[in-house]
Design an enzyme around this catalytic site. Structure first.
Site, mmCIF file in Angstrom:
data_model
loop_
_atom_site.group_PDB
_atom_site.id
_atom_site.type_symbol
_atom_site.label_atom_id
_atom_site.label_comp_id
_atom_site.label_asym_id
_atom_site.label_seq_id
_atom_site.Cartn_x
_atom_site.Cartn_y
_atom_site.Cartn_z
ATOM 1 N N LYS A 9 0.837 -1.205 0.000
ATOM 2 C CA LYS A 9 0.000 0.000 0.000
ATOM 3 C C LYS A 9 0.878 1.264 0.000
ATOM 4 O O LYS A 9 2.090 1.180 0.219
ATOM 5 C CB LYS A 9 -0.918 -0.041 1.224
ATOM 6 C CG LYS A 9 -1.941 -1.190 1.191
ATOM 7 C CD LYS A 9 -2.822 -1.174 2.438
ATOM 8 C CE LYS A 9 -3.857 -2.278 2.430
ATOM 9 N NZ LYS A 9 -4.708 -2.260 3.651
ATOM 10 N N TYR A 49 -12.275 -2.570 -3.334
ATOM 11 C CA TYR A 49 -12.823 -2.612 -1.966
ATOM 12 C C TYR A 49 -14.357 -2.613 -1.981
ATOM 13 O O TYR A 49 -14.972 -2.120 -1.037
ATOM 14 C CB TYR A 49 -12.281 -1.441 -1.146
ATOM 15 C CG TYR A 49 -10.857 -1.635 -0.669
ATOM 16 C CD1 TYR A 49 -10.486 -2.767 0.069
ATOM 17 C CD2 TYR A 49 -9.873 -0.670 -0.918
ATOM 18 C CE1 TYR A 49 -9.181 -2.943 0.521
ATOM 19 C CE2 TYR A 49 -8.559 -0.846 -0.452
ATOM 20 C CZ TYR A 49 -8.225 -1.980 0.265
ATOM 21 O OH TYR A 49 -6.937 -2.150 0.720
ATOM 22 N N ASN A 112 -1.704 -0.310 7.390
ATOM 23 C CA ASN A 112 -1.204 -1.669 7.643
ATOM 24 C C ASN A 112 -0.385 -2.253 6.492
ATOM 25 O O ASN A 112 -0.233 -3.459 6.370
ATOM 26 C CB ASN A 112 -2.335 -2.593 8.096
ATOM 27 C CG ASN A 112 -3.445 -2.712 7.069
ATOM 28 O OD1 ASN A 112 -3.337 -2.178 5.968
ATOM 29 N ND2 ASN A 112 -4.499 -3.433 7.417
ATOM 30 N N HIS A 115 -1.759 -5.586 1.399
ATOM 31 C CA HIS A 115 -3.047 -6.230 1.136
ATOM 32 C C HIS A 115 -2.798 -7.616 0.568
ATOM 33 O O HIS A 115 -1.883 -7.800 -0.229
ATOM 34 C CB HIS A 115 -3.865 -5.423 0.108
ATOM 35 C CG HIS A 115 -5.035 -6.191 -0.438
ATOM 36 N ND1 HIS A 115 -6.259 -6.195 0.184
ATOM 37 C CD2 HIS A 115 -5.144 -7.023 -1.518
ATOM 38 C CE1 HIS A 115 -7.086 -6.997 -0.501
ATOM 39 N NE2 HIS A 115 -6.431 -7.502 -1.535
HETATM 40 P P1 IDP Z 1 -7.627 -7.139 5.180
HETATM 41 O O1 IDP Z 1 -6.808 -6.067 4.506
HETATM 42 O O2 IDP Z 1 -6.840 -7.794 6.296
HETATM 43 O O3 IDP Z 1 -8.227 -8.147 4.238
HETATM 44 P P2 IDP Z 1 -10.309 -6.009 5.421
HETATM 45 O O4 IDP Z 1 -11.271 -6.315 6.518
HETATM 46 O O5 IDP Z 1 -10.580 -6.581 4.074
HETATM 47 O O6 IDP Z 1 -8.834 -6.417 5.934
HETATM 48 O O7 IDP Z 1 -10.229 -4.433 5.323
HETATM 49 C C1 IDP Z 1 -9.567 -3.819 4.208
HETATM 50 C C2 IDP Z 1 -8.706 -2.696 4.734
HETATM 51 O O8 IDP Z 1 -9.543 -1.684 5.266
HETATM 52 C C3 IDP Z 1 -7.759 -3.083 5.879
HETATM 53 O O9 IDP Z 1 -6.545 -3.641 5.450
HETATM 54 C C4 IDP Z 1 -7.556 -1.759 6.583
HETATM 55 O O10 IDP Z 1 -6.545 -0.987 5.926
HETATM 56 C C5 IDP Z 1 -8.899 -1.076 6.380
HETATM 57 N N1 IDP Z 1 -9.746 -1.256 7.562
HETATM 58 C C6 IDP Z 1 -10.415 -2.372 7.924
HETATM 59 N N2 IDP Z 1 -11.093 -2.186 9.065
HETATM 60 C C7 IDP Z 1 -10.838 -0.901 9.438
HETATM 61 C C8 IDP Z 1 -11.257 -0.092 10.545
HETATM 62 O O11 IDP Z 1 -11.998 -0.522 11.432
HETATM 63 N N3 IDP Z 1 -10.781 1.191 10.567
HETATM 64 C C9 IDP Z 1 -9.956 1.690 9.607
HETATM 65 N N4 IDP Z 1 -9.545 0.967 8.559
HETATM 66 C C10 IDP Z 1 -9.975 -0.314 8.464
HETATM 67 MG MG MG Z 2 -9.688 -7.921 2.793
#
Ligand code: IDP
Ligand code: MG
Length: 150
Positions: A9, A49, A112, A115
């Site tokens: 990212k 997304y 984070n 992805h």
């Molecule tokens: P993943 O990346 O581990 O698959 P997902 O639930 O698919 O996680 O969420 C996509 C991205 O959205 C996450 O990597 C994170 O950057 C962001 N995200 C998910 N949940 C939250 C939240 O509660 N607050 C802020 N950002 C979030």
């Molecule tokens: Mg995801």
């Protein structure tokens, strides 16, 4: 063999973590079969997304993923989808185990660094969003039989 999409990212690119993140997957034994440096448009962000469109963090997520260049990669290997998810660590770096990418390199869920597709359907869908079929390569490595018993 399973194929999956990995993104470094914009935070990972800005922080100079591209090589570190590629090394984690290379060292694990996965094969890099596609790679590009690119900007994600708002349209692509929305498609990528689309499962999160109703979530409160969706606007900031789109803002973030379009905020600078990313690295898009296709990785292949036995159980590649699960291996990538495990190597990345949990979504929230606060809970990610040490030794994982997020557990070692991040502290905030909205930053984070990486992805990875979460299942076979999303892997196929996401690979098709980021790569044309000609950009995914089919090749063998002399080390393949030292990584996977066949
Ligand atoms: P993943 O990346 O581990 O698959 P997902 O639930 O698919 O996680 O969420 C996509 C991205 O959205 C996450 O990597 C994170 O950057 C962001 N995200 C998910 N949940 C939250 C939240 O509660 N607050 C802020 N950002 C979030
Ligand atoms: Mg995801």
């Amino acid at each position: 063999m399973e194929k999956t999409l990995v993104l470094v990212k914009p935070d990972g690119v800005q922080r100079g973590l591209i090589g570190e993140i590629i090394s984690r997957f290379e060292n694990r034994g996965l094969k890099l079969i596609g790679l590009k440096l690119m900007h994600v448009t708002e349209e692509l962000a929305g498609q990528h997304y689309n499962e999160h469109t109703e979530r409160p963090f969706f606007p900031s997520l789109v803002n973030f993923i379009t905020s600078g260049p990313i690295i898009a990669m296709a990785w292949e290997g036995e159980n590649a989808i699960g291996i990538v998810r495990q190597t990345m660590g949990t979504t929230n770096p606060v809970e990610a185990s040490p030794g994982t990418i997020r557990g070692d390199l991040a502290i905030n869920i909205g930053r984070n660094v990486v992805h990875g597709s979460d299942g076979p359907e999303s892997a196929e869908r996401e690979l098709n969003l980021f790569f044309t079929s000609g950009e995914i390569l089919d090749y063998s490595r002399s080390t393949d039989s030292w990584i996977t018993e066949s």
